[in-house]
Design a protein around this motif. Structure first.
Motif, PDB file in Angstrom:
ATOM      1  N   MET A  43     -52.747   6.342  10.590  1.00 33.35           N
ATOM      2  CA  MET A  43     -53.001   7.172  11.765  1.00 33.35           C
ATOM      3  C   MET A  43     -53.522   8.550  11.343  1.00 33.35           C
ATOM      4  SD  MET A  43     -50.334   8.903  14.450  1.00 33.35           S
ATOM      5  CE  MET A  43     -49.707   7.441  15.206  1.00 33.35           C
ATOM      6  N   ARG A  44     -54.504   9.048  12.104  1.00 34.80           N
ATOM      7  CA  ARG A  44     -54.961  10.418  11.865  1.00 34.80           C
ATOM      8  C   ARG A  44     -54.628  11.247  13.107  1.00 34.80           C
ATOM      9  NH1 ARG A  44     -60.888  13.073  10.281  1.00 34.80           N
ATOM     10  NH2 ARG A  44     -60.730  14.764  11.795  1.00 34.80           N
ATOM     11  N   ILE A  45     -54.021  12.400  12.865  1.00 34.73           N
ATOM     12  CA  ILE A  45     -53.668  13.294  13.970  1.00 34.73           C
ATOM     13  C   ILE A  45     -54.429  14.604  13.793  1.00 34.73           C
ATOM     14  CG2 ILE A  45     -51.801  14.526  15.133  1.00 34.73           C
ATOM     15  CD1 ILE A  45     -49.830  12.496  13.894  1.00 34.73           C
ATOM     16  N   ASP A  46     -55.130  15.034  14.822  1.00 32.98           N
ATOM     17  CA  ASP A  46     -55.793  16.341  14.811  1.00 32.98           C
ATOM     18  C   ASP A  46     -55.093  17.233  15.824  1.00 32.98           C
ATOM     19  OD1 ASP A  46     -58.113  14.236  14.145  1.00 32.98           O
ATOM     20  OD2 ASP A  46     -58.625  16.176  13.245  1.00 32.98           O
ATOM     21  N   VAL A  47     -54.833  18.467  15.423  1.00 33.73           N
ATOM     22  CA  VAL A  47     -54.170  19.401  16.342  1.00 33.73           C
ATOM     23  C   VAL A  47     -55.039  20.644  16.497  1.00 33.73           C
ATOM     24  CG1 VAL A  47     -52.077  20.709  16.846  1.00 33.73           C
ATOM     25  CG2 VAL A  47     -51.912  18.585  15.547  1.00 33.73           C
ATOM     26  N   LEU A  48     -55.436  20.911  17.736  1.00 36.74           N
ATOM     27  CA  LEU A  48     -56.207  22.127  18.030  1.00 36.74           C
ATOM     28  C   LEU A  48     -55.218  23.206  18.457  1.00 36.74           C
ATOM     29  CD1 LEU A  48     -58.176  19.649  18.487  1.00 36.74           C
ATOM     30  CD2 LEU A  48     -59.515  21.202  19.914  1.00 36.74           C
ATOM     31  N   THR A  49     -55.210  24.301  17.724  1.00 34.72           N
ATOM     32  CA  THR A  49     -54.198  25.322  17.974  1.00 34.72           C
ATOM     33  C   THR A  49     -54.709  26.688  17.525  1.00 34.72           C
ATOM     34  OG1 THR A  49     -52.007  26.106  17.269  1.00 34.72           O
ATOM     35  CG2 THR A  49     -53.135  24.645  15.756  1.00 34.72           C
ATOM     36  N   LEU A  50     -54.140  27.732  18.106  1.00 31.21           N
ATOM     37  CA  LEU A  50     -54.438  29.079  17.611  1.00 31.21           C
ATOM     38  C   LEU A  50     -53.486  29.461  16.488  1.00 31.21           C
ATOM     39  CD1 LEU A  50     -55.083  30.911  21.009  1.00 31.21           C
ATOM     40  CD2 LEU A  50     -56.772  30.259  19.273  1.00 31.21           C
ATOM     41  N   PHE A  51     -52.480  28.619  16.255  1.00 36.85           N
ATOM     42  CA  PHE A  51     -51.469  28.916  15.236  1.00 36.85           C
ATOM     43  C   PHE A  51     -51.242  27.722  14.305  1.00 36.85           C
ATOM     44  CE2 PHE A  51     -50.728  31.468  19.007  1.00 36.85           C
ATOM     45  CZ  PHE A  51     -50.780  32.745  18.472  1.00 36.85           C
ATOM     46  N   PRO A  52     -52.241  27.395  13.487  1.00 38.53           N
ATOM     47  CA  PRO A  52     -52.108  26.222  12.600  1.00 38.53           C
ATOM     48  C   PRO A  52     -50.893  26.324  11.680  1.00 38.53           C
ATOM     49  CG  PRO A  52     -54.274  27.257  12.344  1.00 38.53           C
ATOM     50  CD  PRO A  52     -53.516  28.092  13.319  1.00 38.53           C
ATOM     51  N   GLU A  53     -50.473  27.560  11.372  1.00 34.94           N
ATOM     52  CA  GLU A  53     -49.336  27.711  10.447  1.00 34.94           C
ATOM     53  C   GLU A  53     -48.050  27.122  11.025  1.00 34.94           C
ATOM     54  OE1 GLU A  53     -51.099  30.087  11.901  1.00 34.94           O
ATOM     55  OE2 GLU A  53     -49.844  31.730  12.637  1.00 34.94           O
ATOM     56  N   ILE A  54     -47.919  27.133  12.347  1.00 35.61           N
ATOM     57  CA  ILE A  54     -46.725  26.522  12.964  1.00 35.61           C
ATOM     58  C   ILE A  54     -46.740  25.012  12.699  1.00 35.61           C
ATOM     59  CG2 ILE A  54     -45.513  26.036  15.135  1.00 35.61           C
ATOM     60  CD1 ILE A  54     -46.707  28.559  16.314  1.00 35.61           C
ATOM     61  N   ILE A  55     -47.889  24.420  12.921  1.00 35.11           N
ATOM     62  CA  ILE A  55     -48.034  22.964  12.759  1.00 35.11           C
ATOM     63  C   ILE A  55     -47.867  22.601  11.285  1.00 35.11           C
ATOM     64  CG2 ILE A  55     -49.608  21.004  13.093  1.00 35.11           C
ATOM     65  CD1 ILE A  55     -48.748  22.330  15.742  1.00 35.11           C
ATOM     66  N   GLU A  56     -48.567  23.345  10.413  1.00 34.32           N
ATOM     67  CA  GLU A  56     -48.538  23.042   8.976  1.00 34.32           C
ATOM     68  C   GLU A  56     -47.125  23.145   8.419  1.00 34.32           C
ATOM     69  OE1 GLU A  56     -50.676  21.807   6.877  1.00 34.32           O
ATOM     70  OE2 GLU A  56     -52.083  21.614   8.538  1.00 34.32           O
ATOM     71  N   SER A  57     -46.411  24.183   8.820  1.00 29.57           N
ATOM     72  CA  SER A  57     -45.076  24.404   8.284  1.00 29.57           C
ATOM     73  C   SER A  57     -44.174  23.204   8.585  1.00 29.57           C
ATOM     74  CB  SER A  57     -44.502  25.686   8.896  1.00 29.57           C
ATOM     75  OG  SER A  57     -43.121  25.717   8.724  1.00 29.57           O
ATOM     76  N   TYR A  58     -44.162  22.770   9.821  1.00 26.09           N
ATOM     77  CA  TYR A  58     -43.272  21.655  10.188  1.00 26.09           C
ATOM     78  C   TYR A  58     -43.751  20.346   9.565  1.00 26.09           C
ATOM     79  CZ  TYR A  58     -39.995  18.857  12.783  1.00 26.09           C
ATOM     80  OH  TYR A  58     -38.967  18.003  13.095  1.00 26.09           O
ATOM     81  N   ALA A  59     -45.056  20.126   9.614  1.00 21.64           N
ATOM     82  CA  ALA A  59     -45.587  18.828   9.177  1.00 21.64           C
ATOM     83  C   ALA A  59     -45.587  18.665   7.665  1.00 21.64           C
ATOM     84  CB  ALA A  59     -46.995  18.627   9.735  1.00 21.64           C
ATOM     85  N   SER A  60     -45.310  19.748   6.935  1.00 23.77           N
ATOM     86  CA  SER A  60     -45.281  19.594   5.482  1.00 23.77           C
ATOM     87  C   SER A  60     -43.849  19.672   4.945  1.00 23.77           C
ATOM     88  CB  SER A  60     -46.184  20.632   4.805  1.00 23.77           C
ATOM     89  OG  SER A  60     -45.901  21.900   5.300  1.00 23.77           O
ATOM     90  N   THR A  61     -42.881  19.588   5.839  1.00 23.60           N
ATOM     91  CA  THR A  61     -41.473  19.696   5.453  1.00 23.60           C
ATOM     92  C   THR A  61     -40.745  18.372   5.686  1.00 23.60           C
ATOM     93  OG1 THR A  61     -41.539  22.010   6.161  1.00 23.60           O
ATOM     94  CG2 THR A  61     -39.361  21.042   5.863  1.00 23.60           C
ATOM     95  N   SER A  62     -39.809  18.076   4.779  1.00 23.76           N
ATOM     96  CA  SER A  62     -38.884  16.943   4.953  1.00 23.76           C
ATOM     97  C   SER A  62     -39.616  15.600   5.131  1.00 23.76           C
ATOM     98  CB  SER A  62     -37.943  17.252   6.119  1.00 23.76           C
ATOM     99  OG  SER A  62     -36.911  16.318   6.203  1.00 23.76           O
ATOM    100  N   ILE A  63     -39.121  14.789   6.041  1.00 27.03           N
ATOM    101  CA  ILE A  63     -39.617  13.406   6.152  1.00 27.03           C
ATOM    102  C   ILE A  63     -41.105  13.361   6.505  1.00 27.03           C
ATOM    103  CG2 ILE A  63     -39.412  11.305   7.559  1.00 27.03           C
ATOM    104  CD1 ILE A  63     -36.410  11.700   7.530  1.00 27.03           C
ATOM    105  N   PHE A  73     -59.003  26.617  16.764  1.00 30.68           N
ATOM    106  CA  PHE A  73     -60.229  26.572  17.573  1.00 30.68           C
ATOM    107  C   PHE A  73     -60.858  27.943  17.764  1.00 30.68           C
ATOM    108  CE2 PHE A  73     -58.114  27.836  21.478  1.00 30.68           C
ATOM    109  CZ  PHE A  73     -56.864  27.200  21.469  1.00 30.68           C
ATOM    110  N   ARG A  74     -60.134  29.000  17.345  1.00 28.67           N
ATOM    111  CA  ARG A  74     -60.764  30.329  17.362  1.00 28.67           C
ATOM    112  C   ARG A  74     -62.004  30.341  16.442  1.00 28.67           C
ATOM    113  NH1 ARG A  74     -58.844  34.905  19.329  1.00 28.67           N
ATOM    114  NH2 ARG A  74     -56.666  34.300  19.316  1.00 28.67           N
TER     115      ARG A  74
END
Ligand code: ADE
Length: 254
Positions: free
Chosen positions: A1-21, A38-39
């Motif tokens: 699966m590929r997930i794309d997230v459009l956000t003004l705050f990629p660091e929020i997404i990256e932080s959670y998605a690169s932690t733990s499980i 998307f900015r």
């Protein structure tokens, strides 16, 4: 699966998605996650992404151009027809385990995370799904997107450790009546169990989900609080019946 997230705050997404499980699953390439600010796609010289609301109204809305252009750049890389575009808002369809299961089987998920007063309706109208994670208002869509991603990705085969995933499978497929036989639960014990739990017949046990009973680890006593004595009894039948009873009382949903 590929997930794309459009956000003004990629660091929020990256932080959670690169932690733990999720982080481990991502490293193992069990799913791919790409966050896009998307900015970066704004054609405005000040990289502006929002504007005032037509017809009047407080606050600002995220405008079409940066988000549409960001989406176009994603659609250049993936097959648009096999992708599911998701916006999140408190007015969307309520997120639940069934929807998580459905999303976990998709090839491409794309999330657009709103901020400020929300998204221009023409963006919302592009979406396949508008999902709410609950009856409350968040300041942005990132937590909602991460909630949906977390609950869906953990259902992708291989994401949970072997033990956890086996457990998960057994929870959904477990045959409680067969377990009753395995532990040689007598007619009297069964009747007492049904009386205690308020179930009418043995057949009602077929609808019971055997999950979500209280669990304890060592020590057996901590700050004067002891674990239920049945768990130290070594009596597997008693432990099974106790867990099943707790499970029924907890109204587990999965
Ligand atoms: N954005 C703001 N609040 C939200 C909610 N409750 N669910 C999904 N997205 C949201």
């Amino acid at each position: 699966m590929r997930i794309d997230v459009l956000t003004l705050f990629p660091e929020i997404i990256e932080s959670y998605a690169s932690t733990s499980i999720l982080g481990i699953a991502r490293e193992k390439k069990l799913f791919e996650l790409i966050s896009h600010n998307f900015r970066d796609f704004s054609s405005d010289k000040h990289k502006c992404v929002d504007d005032v609301i037509y017809g009047g109204g407080a606050g600002m809305l995220l405008k079409c151009q940066p988000i549409f252009d960001c989406l176009d750049s994603i659609y250049n890389q993936i097959d648009k027809s096999s992708s599911t575009l998701i916006v999140t808002s408190p007015s969307g369809q309520k997120f639940d385990q069934k929807l998580a299961k459905e999303l976990s089987q998709k090839q491409n998920l794309i999330f657009v995370c709103g901020r400020y007063e929300g998204l221009d309706q023409r963006i919302v109208d592009q979406a396949d799904l508008n999902i709410s994670i609950g009856d409350y208002v968040l300041t942005g869509g990132e937590l909602a997107a991460l909630t949906i991603i977390d609950a869906s990705v953990r259902l992708i085969p291989g994401v949970l450790g072997d033990a956890q995933s086996l457990e998960q499978e057994s929870f959904s497929e477990i045959d409680i009546l067969a377990l009753m036989e395995k532990y040689q639960v007598s007619k009297k014990e069964l009747q007492e169990f049904l009386d205690r739990t308020g179930l009418k017949t043995k057949e009602d046990l077929k609808n019971v989900k055997f999950i979500e009973y209280p669990q304890y680890t060592r020590p057996a006593e901590f700050r004067g609080i002891r674990i239920p004595s049945v768990l130290e009894s070594g009596d597997h039948k008693k432990i099974f019946l106790w867990r099943l009873e707790q499970s029924i009382k907890s109204n587990a949903l999965i």
